[in-house]
Design an enzyme around this catalytic site. Structure first.
Site, mmCIF file in Angstrom:
data_model
loop_
_atom_site.group_PDB
_atom_site.id
_atom_site.type_symbol
_atom_site.label_atom_id
_atom_site.label_comp_id
_atom_site.label_asym_id
_atom_site.label_seq_id
_atom_site.Cartn_x
_atom_site.Cartn_y
_atom_site.Cartn_z
ATOM 1 N N GLU A 1 50.112 39.658 41.109
ATOM 2 C CA GLU A 1 49.806 40.722 42.071
ATOM 3 C C GLU A 1 48.549 40.252 42.784
ATOM 4 O O GLU A 1 47.440 40.424 42.298
ATOM 5 C CB GLU A 1 49.590 42.027 41.315
ATOM 6 C CG GLU A 1 49.792 43.241 42.164
ATOM 7 C CD GLU A 1 48.495 43.970 42.399
ATOM 8 O OE1 GLU A 1 47.958 43.779 43.515
ATOM 9 O OE2 GLU A 1 48.031 44.662 41.505
ATOM 10 N N CYS B 1 43.615 46.054 46.782
ATOM 11 C CA CYS B 1 44.565 45.085 47.328
ATOM 12 C C CYS B 1 45.471 45.768 48.337
ATOM 13 O O CYS B 1 46.092 45.113 49.165
ATOM 14 C CB CYS B 1 45.345 44.404 46.227
ATOM 15 S SG CYS B 1 46.145 45.554 45.170
HETATM 16 C C1 UN1 Z 1 44.906 47.065 43.340
HETATM 17 O O1 UN1 Z 1 44.140 47.233 44.265
HETATM 18 O O2 UN1 Z 1 44.937 45.987 42.707
HETATM 19 O O3 UN1 Z 1 48.161 51.686 45.329
HETATM 20 C C2 UN1 Z 1 45.819 48.124 42.808
HETATM 21 C C3 UN1 Z 1 46.957 51.668 45.055
HETATM 22 C C4 UN1 Z 1 46.572 51.785 43.599
HETATM 23 C C5 UN1 Z 1 46.588 50.466 42.926
HETATM 24 C C6 UN1 Z 1 45.850 49.372 43.628
HETATM 25 N N1 UN1 Z 1 47.488 52.674 42.963
HETATM 26 O O4 UN1 Z 1 46.092 51.566 45.909
#
Ligand code: UN1
Length: 521
Positions: free
Chosen positions: A278, A312
């Site tokens: 990820e 992310c």
């Molecule tokens: C991340 O930033 O690695 O959808 C995960 C989202 C959160 C998870 C982010 N539920 O922004």
């Protein structure tokens, strides 16, 4: 040894300190960064400071694990797999249910610890713990639903089906920005599937990892399962690299940059291990002329400024239809002006600090590159004159040829581009190496469906009339292209934590061969 030291900022700022929070969580603040069946009494590594990004001061020092500590922790966790996999899945689910209950009780304090150490605002710190609770609940239900298919055999009196077996000890490498939730996505699912879990958290957020390990241990102790979840905090060379090369770890789930993911993929792939990656996102939002602009404005604000642009899933590129571009940009700038930046533990704050000095430097370097590449900073982008790593979020007018648009800068920089047709917007949108999350704002069915179709967004996540971040755990989370292709959390992501076995049983006294082959003497 975990030594909590008072922050020099403590008098000036009313932030509860890590020691207080740990005490409220019932955690003795004396420990190390390595835990298998027990905490390692004397890890061999150096002391690592956990820094409060809102002050730049140390919250605590954690003794890092070394190679020998890695061996001890992994030996226990690998061995425990042999017993854990024999414990029925619904019973494993009951252990996870109790972990969820511990997290419910700890939500306020653990959320505050996340805020303190990672710098995200309190609401998001608590939200992160809620995400852990949600995935625990999901995993409990899943523990009774690890279904395989049955097939009709082409041979008479033959039965075919598939069953799912656990893999072994699963490695989970997490990033600072979601220091505990992403562990939970992986760990809760991996555990009900019958795996034991080795966690290597970010060196920027060791305290939250230690706190979670303590909470989890409480449950494991009640049932004699210490060591099913273990923790190892150490450097890349002493710990992470060993984990990547460790043949006893059939699956490594890693969250981080694309560059880090490439390293993980190569090393784990070289030994035919599996990965769930990820990695970086470069998420875009398209706003059509018919969109509900009020809705879009709120969504863009949360998506671009939330977590100080360090998700992310953060919105990084905003494609505005030319007819609404000027009005929308103006409104957005007004909204940015009202964002309260400051102490993440103050409930009225909307944006906390970046994680460290390096993150601030990178943002400033990126803004310089943007300006020299023809971009125009419309708002923000300055470092705040106060201790810690605070910046103003930035809005930049960009043009589609700018090279930097293709990079993920882990900071609150929002690029605004104007388009004329949806096709053009989709083309620009997809023209980046990453493919995590995406969104369109429109009330036009055809535009929405085009965006969701095979010639629309090329991302793992595609939303209509909501932003790119803040996904629920029920869906499969992850992205395409350089985002790494992994899927975590809900839906059928659990399959990645198990191995599939196709079984054929012949209950006749004949031996018919498939494909009608005759092979007789
Ligand atoms: C991340 O930033 O690695 O959808 C995960 C989202 C959160 C998870 C982010 N539920 O922004």
């Amino acid at each position: 040894m975990l030594e909590t030291t008072p922050s020099p900022q403590s008098e000036a700022s009313p932030q509860p300190q890590a020691a207080e929070i740990l005490a409220r969580l019932g955690i003795e603040p004396v420990n190390s960064g390595a835990h298998g069946v027990d905490w390692i009494a004397q890890p061999g590594g150096e002391l690592l400071d956990s820094i409060n990004p809102a002050t730049g001061a140390s919250l605590a020092a954690v003794r890092l694990a070394m190679e020998e500590d890695y061996d001890e922790v992994t030996y226990q966790t690998a061995k425990l797999f042999e017993k854990w996999r024999m414990f029925p899945a619904p019973k494993r689910g009951l252990i996870v249910r109790e972990i969820g209950d511990e997290l419910r009780k700890a939500k306020e304090d653990l959320g505050a610890l996340v805020s303190l150490e990672a710098g995200k605002i309190l609401a998001e710190g608590r939200g992160e713990v809620q995400e852990m609770i949600d995935i625990a609940d999901f995993a409990v239900g899943l523990s009774r639903q690890l279904y395989g298919l049955t097939m009709h055999s082409e041979r008479p009196a033959h039965r075919m089906y598939e069953q799912w077996h656990p893999l072994g000890m699963v490695g989970v490498i997490t990033a600072f920005n979601f220091p505990v939730a992403v562990w939970a996505w992986n760990a809760m699912i991996a555990a009900v599937c019958g795996n034991t879990v080795l966690w290597k958290p970010s060196l920027k957020t060791p305290l939250t990892a230690i706190a979670v390990q303590h909470l989890v241990n409480r449950v494991l102790d009640r049932h004699g399962w210490r060591g099913v979840f273990s923790l190892i905090i150490g450097t890349d060379s002493q710990v992470s690299q060993r984990l990547l090369e460790d043949r006893r770890i059939p699956l490594v789930s890693a969250t981080g940059s694309c560059q880090m993911g490439q390293h993980v993929a190569q090393w784990v792939g070289a030994r035919f291990g599996r990965t769930i990656l990820e990695l970086g996102g470069n998420n875009g939002v398209i706003i059509m002329p018919d969109a509900d602009l009020e809705l879009a404005l709120r969504a863009v604000l949360f998506g671009a400024v939330g977590t100080a642009g360090q998700r992310c899933t953060t919105i990084r590129r905003l494609f505005l239809h030319r007819s609404i571009a000027e009005t929308f940009t103006k409104r957005l700038i007004e909204a940015y002006r009202q964002v309260r930046i400051g102490d993440p533990l103050n409930p009225s704050t909307l944006m906390g600090p970046l994680i460290d000095e390096r993150a601030v430097t990178r943002m400033m370097q990126a803004l310089a590159l943007i300006e020299s590449g023809g971009g125009e900073i419309l708002y923000g982008g300055k470092r705040l004159d106060r201790p810690g790593y605070f910046v103003e979020p930035a809005i930049v007018r960009a043009h589609p040829q700018m090279k930097i648009l293709r990079e993920e800068i882990f900071a609150p920089i929002l690029y605004v581009l104007e388009f004329d047709t949806l096709d053009e917007a989709i083309e620009w949108h997809n023209n980046v190496p990453q493919g995590l999350s995406s969104a369109i704002f429109t009330r036009d069915l055809i535009a929405a469906e085009t965006f969701l179709s095979h010639r629309g967004s090329d991302c793992g996540i595609a939303n209509v009339n909501l932003g790119t971040s803040g996904a629920e755990i029920g869906g499969a989370f992850g992205g395409e292209k350089d985002t790494g292709g992994g899927r975590e959390a809900g839906s059928d992501s659990w399959k990645a934590y198990m191995r599939r076995q196709t079984v054929t049983i012949n209950w006749s006294s004949e031996l018919p061969l498939a494909q009608g082959i005759r092979f007789e003497l």
